[in-house]
Every structure is written in structure tokens, then in C-alpha cells.
Scaffold this active site. Structure first.
Site, mmCIF file in Angstrom:
data_model
loop_
_atom_site.group_PDB
_atom_site.id
_atom_site.type_symbol
_atom_site.label_atom_id
_atom_site.label_comp_id
_atom_site.label_asym_id
_atom_site.label_seq_id
_atom_site.Cartn_x
_atom_site.Cartn_y
_atom_site.Cartn_z
ATOM 1 N N TYR A 1 15.104 31.352 2.911
ATOM 2 C CA TYR A 1 13.972 32.541 3.489
ATOM 3 C C TYR A 1 14.076 32.638 4.905
ATOM 4 O O TYR A 1 14.388 31.677 5.717
ATOM 5 C CB TYR A 1 12.829 31.448 3.370
ATOM 6 C CG TYR A 1 12.154 31.414 2.149
ATOM 7 C CD1 TYR A 1 11.948 32.597 1.139
ATOM 8 C CD2 TYR A 1 11.983 30.310 1.149
ATOM 9 C CE1 TYR A 1 11.423 32.691 -0.288
ATOM 10 C CE2 TYR A 1 11.741 30.328 -0.126
ATOM 11 C CZ TYR A 1 11.242 31.292 -0.587
ATOM 12 O OH TYR A 1 10.804 31.357 -2.158
ATOM 13 N N LYS B 1 0.790 -1.086 -0.106
ATOM 14 C CA LYS B 1 -0.016 -0.017 -0.143
ATOM 15 C C LYS B 1 1.047 1.173 -0.164
ATOM 16 O O LYS B 1 2.037 1.205 0.175
ATOM 17 C CB LYS B 1 -0.925 -0.016 1.212
ATOM 18 C CG LYS B 1 -0.289 -0.034 2.588
ATOM 19 C CD LYS B 1 -1.273 -0.174 3.671
ATOM 20 C CE LYS B 1 -0.519 -0.146 5.160
ATOM 21 N NZ LYS B 1 -1.326 -0.193 6.341
ATOM 22 N N ARG C 1 -9.887 0.864 15.645
ATOM 23 C CA ARG C 1 -9.509 1.412 14.454
ATOM 24 C C ARG C 1 -10.851 1.009 13.656
ATOM 25 O O ARG C 1 -11.780 1.657 13.252
ATOM 26 C CB ARG C 1 -8.286 1.569 13.605
ATOM 27 C CG ARG C 1 -7.964 2.252 12.647
ATOM 28 C CD ARG C 1 -6.558 2.420 12.153
ATOM 29 N NE ARG C 1 -6.281 1.075 11.801
ATOM 30 C CZ ARG C 1 -4.920 0.617 11.509
ATOM 31 N NH1 ARG C 1 -4.022 1.695 11.432
ATOM 32 N NH2 ARG C 1 -4.603 -0.606 10.785
ATOM 33 N N MET D 1 10.734 24.970 -1.026
ATOM 34 C CA MET D 1 9.854 24.033 -1.736
ATOM 35 C C MET D 1 10.544 22.973 -2.825
ATOM 36 O O MET D 1 10.302 21.853 -2.862
ATOM 37 C CB MET D 1 8.687 24.698 -2.776
ATOM 38 C CG MET D 1 7.952 23.722 -3.429
ATOM 39 S SD MET D 1 6.463 24.432 -4.401
ATOM 40 C CE MET D 1 5.592 25.077 -3.206
#
Length: 822
Positions: free
Chosen positions: A718, A492, A590, A767
């Protein structure tokens, strides 16, 4: 190879049970999945803790294999083939290889050591091939299985062999020595690899020296430790007449003394003293490992009596050795298997098997150069190559080279080019799309240009996935299981960030029992990629039930509402015995049926023929924390009680499973019929002792985009969160939080690895970029950068960020290219 089967009976000390002793075999196989198995194959059924090849014998007989070496004959196979029954099939493989080796009488170079064996082997092949027809170990086939398979590839045209031997514990080298029987021994670098298998470094060296019992000469780097082990080895085996041919940087009594070495323009200039002469040698590398490996090659050339000029001319042309097969994303939905630096017959067989194991497309293409050093005549060689291509169901062959082009009539659906440049000129007309392409060529053909053309263009940050490590980790956990326990492997979340389909293909190749995904779309993607294994969907939404049925996925059902919704659709589609998986909540709270809903579940399912309970499962909440040992036991007891009630009331006998990765190691008594392997497959354990035995799977890499030097007082990034206290050299790396790197790892909390040195991350992670301090290292634009892998590990990053390795792995963006290699 053409071996009379009846001659093997005394060699293997085998019992003959068959119907045709007048049989010859020309191929030995241990892999039931190989498409190269046929009527002339001798299949040796190996049986180990992880797998038993005897189980696949009926399937092989159906495919035409008629000759087997076995420890036992499967009940439904008696009378259907020829069987040589032995006590131990691995021993039989080794005995066969030793028998076959004795049929040939040319010189053999045997290589062993902790590091450098494969590099030295490949370089010696390059250096000696102008004068010899060489047989060598393919890739790094140096194990108890790999060595016999390598030796079995010898044929009558070879006149020099180069084989490497690797061991990880005592008494292993004796078996390999009997197979290789080297005349010339080379001991490469002795390091820490496989230290855990030996009591001391002295014991490890002594064990490795066992390879040289019949060697006329032993080539090695002189040191007090190795000299002492050698003296004991020679005395114990009464081999005082053996020639020792040594080299050293520091000991002037060595046969070859390295007077000096200096770096210059990415090269190393070495001055060495030998037989009262002083000579210069240029090696196109600067790292210490390559220099040591180059000197080992130098001594072999000196032993073969090459003159200094020839040695210089050849060694200056040495090259980096690619020891892996890489899988890359290609243009137009193609997959690329990059083996662009190697072209010999034995490695072609290996590459074709790998092509089958990683084939994601309906169509297979092979781009192949002329093949060198096969030992066969060209007529025989290309007949064999054409047969290999046919056996492996390759749809298209593209041959490049004068020789392969002259045998184009042997191949069906083939296009031939004289040169790589001719191929590139015709590239657009070849229409590559929706196919898996094996690119395999000798170095001189420069097939890396073809790889560049076919490779999908992405930015220079990549996540390398080591498929060998996945296989190793899978087998590590398999070895913990009782013999009949099945294994589900979780793929998964895009294979925990590593790449779902490619890993699923490998797991299918290893014949795991189930794959687990979180959502239906993950399972659908695997089905569209050709995966046939049963796939369980752990978190199915009711809206996905029609697609689950369409793609033959198997839903986990965890509530009465969900069960009724699935039953309604199943009845509408007139399904019968459709497999479902019942999830019980034993304390995780869950998902799952709680104890007070079991009676309603039984009432709903009783007498129902639309679905079939394939398995009953639950999930442990604290299997990784032995402080909660008693809570886990309470979960297991509740699971036992509830699942037993279901089985009794519904008169069923489904698979039961509750253990995850940590549970496999910490709660072996709760294996039931199946376990679910997750993060452990990807090389991560919460147990430091267990972690030592797992191999790193994913290495996130980038490059240095730019290097600049800023004065004291200037800032980086930054918010000016880093202020230089002194003149500082800054490297910018094109990876950032959009690629999955947490901003919390910035501002000198974390680091990257450049040339095996830590480079602290300075300022805020952007980023698409991050900046590091490289003031203390010699680096330049284009140099490789490791974001995580062996150092730092994902566990180290997770600990620093107060999270778990799962989050680090699954955060890596899809825009980061995955490169798979073996």
C-alpha cells in the site's frame, strides 16, 4: 529393577531409620508430583536453592510411598516410613545410579559435546536398533540429575547403551563419568553453549573429555585444538593405549577423510576415504549441523564394522528428530500433546508426567502405538504399561498396532486398532471432545496423521512457547529469594500474550504460591481450566465482586469505596474471613490507599470478621531504573511505615510484597514475605547482564506464502512506500498488524529471520501480510520464518519502536495459534 533396600545402606553411606529392611524397590523417583509414585518407589528427596522435596514427604507417605532417601526426616514423618539418611541426596542419587550401572556389563556409548548430542543419540538408536536391544537417555536427559535417571532405566534384556552427558561448569563430568562408564566415547560438535561456565574453550573441551576415562575408543572431529586437548588428557590419565578414531573435512591424516560433499535435491552426497577405500554416502539433509552429526554416526558404524552397503541403506533413512513434547489446541475443546515420533517405555513415563502437568480437561486419553526396545518381554512390558496408565488415572486408551492389540485385556476402557489407517477410518465414531489427548507413537506408525486430524485448524502463523524456558526462568528468580519468601507469578493479559491457562498449569505444577491476574474474567477462565492455586485479581471492578466470590478469587482492594462495596456483598453472603489484599499507594499514583486514608481504612476494618487481610502490597514505579534508586528506597520506607501501622492497629500478620521482576534483582533487601514475578518469567530483563541468564520463551513463526521477482522501478504494498532500485526478490508472509505486528516495524525499519539471515520488511505491513526482501538468500514457498524469538528479540523490536517488550508480547492476537512444548 528389583533392588533390596538394605543393600543400599553401604552404597549410599546412609544411616538406616525405619521399620522394614526386608523391602524391595522397583522404581526411583525425584518428583513428588508424579502419579507413578507408589509402595515400591524409592523417593530421593533432592534439596536445592529453588525447592526442597523433603517438604512433600508427608504427602507422599499418605499416597503410599514408604521408602525415602533424605538429608533429614521431617518432624511429622518420623516412624511412618523407611528412611535412608545421607549427607547429600543428589550425591546419593548419583551413587545409586553408579551402583546400578555396575550390575550390567554390555557396551555403553557415551556422548558429549556442545551441540548435537541428542540428535546423534537418537540417530544411533535408529541405526543400531535392528541389531541391538538399546537403552538410551530419554529426550535430552543429560544433566547431573538426568543422567542417573537415564541409567536407572537399564534392565536385563538390554545389550547396548547410548547415554549423553552435558555439563555447564568444571568438575561436573567426573560425576557423570562414574555413572555412565562408557566403553565408546563420541565427542560431537564443540560450540559456544555454556561458555560462561569455563575460562576457555580448551578448559571446556578438557572437562568434556573426562567422560572418556574408561573408553576404549574416542570418536571425534579432528582439529588442532581438540587434538591438543586430547593429547594432554591421555597423558595426564596415562591412557596412551586408547584408540582415537577421527574424521575431518580438511586433515588427510584423519582416519576418515571427507573427500567432498555436494547438495542435491534436499540431500547431501558425501564421498569419504577409509582404510584405503573410497565410498559414497547419501544423507537426507543439507545443513552443516546435520551433516556433522551424520558423520559422527558414520564413524560409530565403521567402528562397529558395518559394511558400506548397510551404512548407506540405513543412513539414507535418517529423519529430523523431534526433541520436544508439544501442546496444541485440538478440535472440540481438546488439548493435544504431540509426542508422535517416539515410543519407548522410559519416554512414556515422562510423557505421562507431562500429560498430568498440562491436563486442562477432566478426561485424559492416551493414543499409543506398539512399544519397541523396552528390554522386557511383551507380557511384562504391557503389564507395566497398563499399570502406568492406571497410576496416571487415564480415562481412555486407544492402542494402535498388532502387539498392543493382542494385550487389550490388560487395559480398561481401551479401543484397539491394527493400523493407523484403521484408526483414521473409525475416527468419527471415537467422539473426541473436552479431553486432553497424549499422542505417542513410534515413527513407523505415522501418528502425525492423527495429530493433523485432531489439531484445531488455524492459519500457519504460530507462537511457540517453550515450557522448559519458563521453568528455567522461574528457577532463576527463585534462586534470588530468601528461603521463606513466597512467589506470586503474574499471568495477566493472557500470560503476557503467551497463553494464560497452559502457563498457569505449569506454575501450579511447580507449586508457586500465588497467581496474579488483572481482571476477574481472567481468574474465572483459570478456575474453569482447573487451576486450584490462590489467584489474586489486581484490578477488580465492583460489578465483578459476586463472581470473584463465586470462583474463590481474591480481590485487591485499593480504596475505601471499593472496600465498602466488597464488605456489603460479603455480608449479604454471610462470608467469614474472606481473603482480600490491601494495595497502598507509595508513589506510583495509580491505585492504592494513600497515607491520608489509612486511618479510615483501619476504622472500617477494625473488628470486622467478614474479610481477612491476606496481604498488603504496593508497586514500585522505577525499580528497573537505578537512576531513581533513592525514589525506590523512599517508596519502600513509606510501605514499611504504612503496612506496619496497619499490622499494629489491626493486630494482623499478613503477607507483605512490593517487589516486581526488576525489584527482585535490584532491591533484594525488600523481599518481605513475597515477590511478584512478571516479565522476567517470559525471558525479558532490562539488565543486559541478567538477560544472558534468561531463556527465550516465545518464538513467533510463520511461513513464506509466495516468492516473486519484481523489476527495478516496481513498488511493493500500500502507498508504494517501497520502490525497487534493482531487480528484487520479494517473499510474502501471512502475518500482519491484525496479528499484532506494529506497522511501525515495516518500511525497512524491521526484519524477519529466514534460514538465520535477516530479511528486511519492505513496504507497509498489511492487516494480514507483510513482505520482505529475500534477494540475497536461497528460499522457497513454505520455508519457515521467525518474526521474533532469539533473533530478532522482542527487546530489539521494542527498542526500535521506542516502546517496551510488554507491548510487543501482549499485542500478539488471539487468532495466532499457541503451541506449547517441552
Amino acid at each position: 529393577m528389583s533392588i533390596d533396600l538394605k543393600n543400599l545402606i553401604p552404597v549410599l553411606q546412609a544411616e538406616w531409620i525405619g521399620f522394614n529392611t526386608a523391602t524391595f524397590v522397583d522404581h526411583v523417583s525425584i518428583d513428588s508430583r508424579s502419579l507413578q509414585n507408589g509402595s515400591k518407589t524409592l523417593f530421593i528427596a533432592l534439596s536445592g536453592v529453588n525447592n526442597d522435596a523433603h517438604l512433600y514427604i508427608p504427602e507422599l507417605i499418605e499416597k503410599g510411598v514408604q521408602n525415602f532417601v533424605v538429608q533429614y526426616i521431617p518432624e511429622n514423618s518420623k516412624g511412618k516410613a523407611n528412611f535412608l539418611v545421607v549427607k547429600n541426596s543428589l550425591n546419593a542419587l548419583q551413587q545409586f545410579a553408579a551402583y546400578y550401572r555396575d550390575l550390567f556389563h554390555f557396551p555403553i556409548i557415551g556422548l558429549t559435546g556442545s551441540n548435537g548430542k541428542t540428535i546423534v543419540k537418537e540417530w544411533l538408536n535408529f541405526l543400531l536398533s535392528p541389531d541391538y536391544n538399546i537403552i538410551r537417555s530419554p529426550k535430552s536427559y543429560n544433566s547431573q540429575v538426568g543422567v542417573p535417571l537415564s541409567v536407572i532405566a537399564i534392565n536385563e534384556k538390554h545389550n547396548l547403551g547410548i547415554f549423553e552427558a552435558g555439563i555447564s561448569m568444571v568438575n561436573e563430568m567426573t560425576h557423570l563419568e562414574q555413572i555412565i562408564k562408557p566403553n565408546i566415547g563420541v565427542l560431537t560438535n564443540i560450540g559456544s553453549a555454556h561458555d560462561e561456565g569455563f575460562q576457555s574453550l580448551e578448559q571446556k573441551i578438557s572437562e568434556k573429555l573426562q567422560l572418556f576415562k574408561r573408553a576404549a575408543v574416542i570418536i571425534y572431529q579432528k582439529s588442532e585444538l581438540v587434538d591438543g586437548c586430547l593429547a594432554s588428557f591421555l597423558k595426564e590419565n596415562q591412557l596412551q593405549d586408547r584408540v582415537l578414531f577421527s574424521w575431518s573435512f580438511t586433515d588427510k591424516t584423519a582416519d576418515v577423510f571427507i573427500l567432498k560433499k555436494e547438495s542435491k535435491n534436499d540431500k547431501t552426497i558425501i564421498q569419504y576415504q577409509y582404510q584405503n577405500g573410497i565410498f559414497d554416502l547419501e544423507i537426507p539433509f543439507q545443513d552443516s549441523a546435520s551433516i556433522e552429526n551424520g558423520i559422527s554416526c558414520l564413524l560409530v558404524l565403521l567402528y562397529f564394522k558395518y559394511d558400506a552397503a548397510t551404512i548407506q541403506n540405513r543412513m539414507q533413512l535418517l529423519y529430523p528428530v523431534e526433541m520436544r513434547l508439544e501442546v496444541k489446541n485440538g478440535i472440540n475443546n481438546c488439548s493435544i500433546i504431540d509426542d508422535s515420533y517416539s515410543s519407548d517405555f522410559q519416554s512414556l513415563k515422562i510423557a505421562l508426567d507431562f500429560l498430568e502437568s498440562q491436563n486442562k480437561n477432566a478426561s485424559k486419553t492416551v493414543i499409543l502405538s506398539d512399544i519397541f526396545q523396552s528390554g522386557f518381554s511383551n507380557e511384562e512390558l504391557y503389564s507395566k504399561v497398563a499399570q502406568l496408565i492406571t497410576d496416571n488415572k487415564v480415562n481412555r486408551v486407544i492402542g494402535i498396532g498388532n502387539t498392543i492389540s493382542s494385550f487389550s485385556d490388560k487395559f480398561s476402557n481401551a479401543v484397539m486398532f491394527q493400523t493407523t489407517a484403521d484408526f483414521i477410518a473409525s475416527f468419527e465414531s471415537l467422539n473426541f471432545a473436552n479431553e486432553t489427548i497424549l499422542i505417542k507413537g513410534a515413527r513407523s506408525f505415522q501418528f502425525e496423521e492423527i495429530v493433523t486430524l485432531l489439531e484445531e485448524k488455524t492459519h500457519e502463523t504460530i507462537l511457540e512457547i517453550n515450557l522448559n524456558s519458563i521453568s528455567h526462568n522461574l528457577n532463576f528468580f527463585k534462586a534470588k529469594l530468601a528461603s521463606q519468601v513466597k512467589m506470586m507469578v503474574m499471568v495477566k493479559a493472557f500470560g503476557y500474550g503467551n497463553g494464560g491457562l497452559e502457563i498457569a498449569k505449569l506454575l501450579e505444577y511447580h507449586k508457586v504460591d500465588y497467581l496474579g491476574v488483572a481482571f476477574a474474567d481472567e481468574g474465572i477462565s483459570l478456575r474453569n481450566g482447573g487451576i486450584q492455586l490462590p489467584i489474586m485479581v489486581l484490578n477488580p471492578e465492583s460489578t465483578s465482586f459476586p463472581s470473584i466470590i463465586q470462583y474463590q478469587l481474591e480481590p485487591e482492594i485499593y480504596s475505601v469505596k471499593g472496600l465498602n462495596a466488597f464488605l456489603k456483598i460479603a455480608r449479604e453472603k454471610n462470608l467469614k474471613d474472606y481473603p482480600i489484599h490491601i494495595k497502598l499507594d507509595t508513589g506510583m499514583h495509580r491505585l492504592g490507599f494513600e497515607e491520608n486514608t489509612i486511618d479510615e481504612l483501619i476504622a472500617t476494618l477494625k473488628g470486622n470478621s467478614t474479610v481477612r487481610i491476606q496481604s498488603i502490597l504496593s508497586h514500585l514505579a522505577t525499580s528497573d531504573d537505578m537512576n531513581h534508586y533513592e525514589f525506590v528506597l523512599s517508596q519502600v520506607r513509606l510501605f514499611e511505615r504504612l503496612s506496619s501501622k496497619l499490622m499494629s492497629e489491626l493486630d494482623i500478620n499478613p503477607i507483605r510484597h512490593i517487589l516486581n521482576t526488576s525489584g527482585i534483582s535490584n532491591f533484594p533487601d525488600a523481599q518481605y514475605n513475597m515477590v511478584r514475578l512478571g516479565i522476567g518469567l517470559y525471558g525479558v530483563s532490562n539488565d543486559p547482564l541478567e538477560q544472558k541468564y534468561l531463556e527465550n520463551v516465545g518464538t513467533l513463526k510463520s511461513i513464506i506464502s509466495q516468492v516473486r521477482t519484481i523489476p527495478a522501478g516496481d513498488s511493493v504494498g500500500y502507498g508504494r512506500r517501497f520502490m525497487a532500485q534493482k531487480e528484487t526478490k520479494i517473499a510474502t508472509i501471512p502475518i500482519g498488524y491484525a496479528d499484532g505486528i506494529s506497522r511501525l516495524w515495516g518500511n525497512q525499519v524491521g526484519y524477519v529471520n529466514i534460514k538465520n539471515q535477516k530479511a528486511p520488511i519492505v513496504g507497509s505491513i498489511c492487516m494480514d501480510m507483510l513482505m520482505v526482501d529475500v534477494s540475497e538468500m536461497d528460499c522457497k514457498e513454505g520455508d519457515s520464518v521467525v518474526i521474533f524469538g532469539e533473533n530478532p528479540t522482542v527487546t530489539e523490536i521494542a527498542d526500535a519502536l521506542k516502546t517496551i517488550p510488554y507491548e510487543i508480547l501482549t499485542s500478539i492476537s488471539q487468532r495466532v495459534k499457541r503451541v506449547f512444548f517441552r
